[in-house]
Design a protein around this motif. Structure first.
Motif, mmCIF file in Angstrom:
data_model
loop_
_atom_site.group_PDB
_atom_site.id
_atom_site.type_symbol
_atom_site.label_atom_id
_atom_site.label_comp_id
_atom_site.label_asym_id
_atom_site.label_seq_id
_atom_site.Cartn_x
_atom_site.Cartn_y
_atom_site.Cartn_z
ATOM 1 N N SER A 1 -27.501 -29.328 -14.608
ATOM 2 C CA SER A 1 -28.645 -30.112 -15.073
ATOM 3 C C SER A 1 -29.502 -29.230 -15.971
ATOM 4 O O SER A 1 -29.620 -28.020 -15.732
ATOM 5 C CB SER A 1 -29.476 -30.607 -13.885
ATOM 6 O OG SER A 1 -28.699 -31.434 -13.053
ATOM 7 N N CYS A 2 -30.085 -29.836 -16.996
ATOM 8 C CA CYS A 2 -30.903 -29.055 -17.913
ATOM 9 C C CYS A 2 -32.085 -29.888 -18.382
ATOM 10 O O CYS A 2 -31.932 -31.059 -18.747
ATOM 11 C CB CYS A 2 -30.073 -28.591 -19.109
ATOM 12 S SG CYS A 2 -30.985 -27.578 -20.293
ATOM 13 N N VAL A 3 -33.252 -29.280 -18.359
ATOM 14 C CA VAL A 3 -34.463 -29.918 -18.880
ATOM 15 C C VAL A 3 -35.056 -28.978 -19.925
ATOM 16 O O VAL A 3 -35.228 -27.790 -19.673
ATOM 17 C CB VAL A 3 -35.483 -30.179 -17.758
ATOM 18 C CG1 VAL A 3 -36.762 -30.762 -18.351
ATOM 19 C CG2 VAL A 3 -34.904 -31.110 -16.701
ATOM 20 N N GLY A 4 -35.335 -29.494 -21.105
ATOM 21 C CA GLY A 4 -35.931 -28.634 -22.119
ATOM 22 C C GLY A 4 -35.768 -29.210 -23.507
ATOM 23 O O GLY A 4 -35.401 -30.379 -23.677
ATOM 24 N N SER B 1 -34.271 -28.904 -27.667
ATOM 25 C CA SER B 1 -32.915 -28.866 -28.227
ATOM 26 C C SER B 1 -32.292 -27.472 -28.110
ATOM 27 O O SER B 1 -31.084 -27.336 -27.879
ATOM 28 C CB SER B 1 -32.935 -29.316 -29.694
ATOM 29 O OG SER B 1 -33.803 -28.489 -30.462
ATOM 30 N N ASP B 2 -33.111 -26.420 -28.268
ATOM 31 C CA ASP B 2 -32.588 -25.059 -28.132
ATOM 32 C C ASP B 2 -32.102 -24.802 -26.708
ATOM 33 O O ASP B 2 -31.062 -24.165 -26.497
ATOM 34 C CB ASP B 2 -33.663 -24.033 -28.505
ATOM 35 C CG ASP B 2 -33.996 -24.063 -29.991
ATOM 36 O OD1 ASP B 2 -33.138 -24.518 -30.780
ATOM 37 O OD2 ASP B 2 -35.114 -23.628 -30.345
ATOM 38 N N ASP B 3 -32.884 -25.286 -25.736
ATOM 39 C CA ASP B 3 -32.490 -25.110 -24.340
ATOM 40 C C ASP B 3 -31.165 -25.813 -24.045
ATOM 41 O O ASP B 3 -30.299 -25.277 -23.345
ATOM 42 C CB ASP B 3 -33.572 -25.675 -23.409
ATOM 43 C CG ASP B 3 -34.890 -24.937 -23.525
ATOM 44 O OD1 ASP B 3 -34.853 -23.704 -23.689
ATOM 45 O OD2 ASP B 3 -35.947 -25.597 -23.458
ATOM 46 N N LEU B 4 -31.003 -27.021 -24.579
ATOM 47 C CA LEU B 4 -29.786 -27.783 -24.329
ATOM 48 C C LEU B 4 -28.581 -27.133 -24.993
ATOM 49 O O LEU B 4 -27.487 -27.096 -24.417
ATOM 50 C CB LEU B 4 -29.957 -29.219 -24.829
ATOM 51 C CG LEU B 4 -31.046 -30.040 -24.115
ATOM 52 C CD1 LEU B 4 -31.184 -31.409 -24.756
ATOM 53 C CD2 LEU B 4 -30.719 -30.193 -22.636
ATOM 54 N N ARG B 5 -28.760 -26.606 -26.212
ATOM 55 C CA ARG B 5 -27.654 -25.917 -26.877
ATOM 56 C C ARG B 5 -27.258 -24.654 -26.115
ATOM 57 O O ARG B 5 -26.073 -24.340 -25.982
ATOM 58 C CB ARG B 5 -28.042 -25.556 -28.317
ATOM 59 C CG ARG B 5 -28.164 -26.743 -29.255
ATOM 60 C CD ARG B 5 -28.297 -26.312 -30.704
ATOM 61 N NE ARG B 5 -28.529 -27.465 -31.557
ATOM 62 C CZ ARG B 5 -29.722 -27.883 -31.946
ATOM 63 N NH1 ARG B 5 -30.810 -27.227 -31.560
ATOM 64 N NH2 ARG B 5 -29.843 -28.952 -32.711
ATOM 65 N N LYS B 6 -28.250 -23.927 -25.618
ATOM 66 C CA LYS B 6 -27.949 -22.714 -24.854
ATOM 67 C C LYS B 6 -27.208 -23.060 -23.566
ATOM 68 O O LYS B 6 -26.272 -22.354 -23.166
ATOM 69 C CB LYS B 6 -29.235 -21.953 -24.515
ATOM 70 C CG LYS B 6 -28.969 -20.638 -23.778
ATOM 71 C CD LYS B 6 -30.239 -19.876 -23.502
ATOM 72 C CE LYS B 6 -29.936 -18.515 -22.874
ATOM 73 N NZ LYS B 6 -29.090 -18.605 -21.672
#
Length: 242
Positions: A123-126, A128-133
């Motif tokens: 799961s990821c919240v953030g 666009s940079d967070d999602l790409r990472k």
């Protein structure tokens, strides 16, 4: 307190030369994440192995997986253990539990038990940079898992085939698993697979055979619980009549 009591007093089957280790719950990061007594985490496994240095291990697995990094740590600890390791997949070695299974010198999977492999997820919240990472991190983790699988492939099987199976989320019974990996087909057992809510969320195609066995187990447990309740009620009524 009850949880602490269970952790302090653990009963194991062991001899002077062998010991049994069970993965019958989720693979979690630490003690605080172990909500069920069956859950396993690296520190507990480390202590178990220290207590049984040099002994052969019988490792029993019925787990849908859990924490990737905890599972890889457990895999590496088991690989380092100085003793013969025989893994028995009693119903399911899914996700990171499939990686732990391959820590065995001998891996036995009955024809009605399953090895499930799929791409790691999170799961990821953030932004666009967070999602790409996160996507990059998941691909790096997947590469590490594929490296482990590659070391246990049958001769002639390509790791590219396994990579495609990961992408498709593949459930292999014992006979099918033996076509791709160096595993033995074991004697069938009627144990329901450890399918938790977390497993249901992360998996897209759980076989109906597994779900049916799970439903039958849950029904039997409910019936058993109702029988206990009925017995208690009878005892209470009898006591009131005295």
């Amino acid at each position: 307190m009850d949880k602490l009591f269970k952790r302090l007093f653990t009963f194991k089957n062991e001899t002077a030369t062998s010991a049994d280790l069970y993965f019958y719950g989720d693979i979690v990061s630490d003690w605080w994440g172990a909500w069920q007594d069956e859950d396993q985490y690296p520190d507990a496994v480390k202590n178990f192995l220290a207590e049984h240095q040099g002994k052969d291990l019988n490792i029993y697995i019925n787990s849908g997986g859990g924490s990737v990094f905890a599972g890889i740590a457990i895999y590496n600890m088991l690989k380092r253990h100085n003793g013969k390791k025989t893994v028995f997949v009693d119903a399911l070695a899914g996700s990171i539990a499939s990686v732990i299974a391959f820590a065995g010198d001998r891996v036995v999977i009955p024809s009605n038990a399953f090895l499930m492999i799929h791409k790691p997820w999170a799961s990821c919240v953030g932004n666009s940079d967070d999602l790409r990472k996160m996507a990059d991190d998941l691909e790096a983790v997947e590469a590490g898992i594929l490296n482990i699988y590659e070391g246990h492939l049958r001769e002639g099987v390509s790791i590219d085939t396994i990579k495609e199976m990961l992408a498709a989320e593949t459930w292999l019974n014992g006979q099918e698993a033996a076509e791709y990996f160096n595993v033995e087909i074991g004697e069938e057992k009627g144990i329901a697979a450890a399918i938790t809510e977390e497993t249901r969320k992360s998996c897209k195609s759980i076989p109906e055979e597994i779900l049916a066995r799970k439903r039958a187990q849950e029904k039997a447990l409910k019936e058993k619980d109702q029988e206990k309740r009925n017995d208690i009620a009878k005892i209470a009524i009898a006591a009131m009549a005295i």
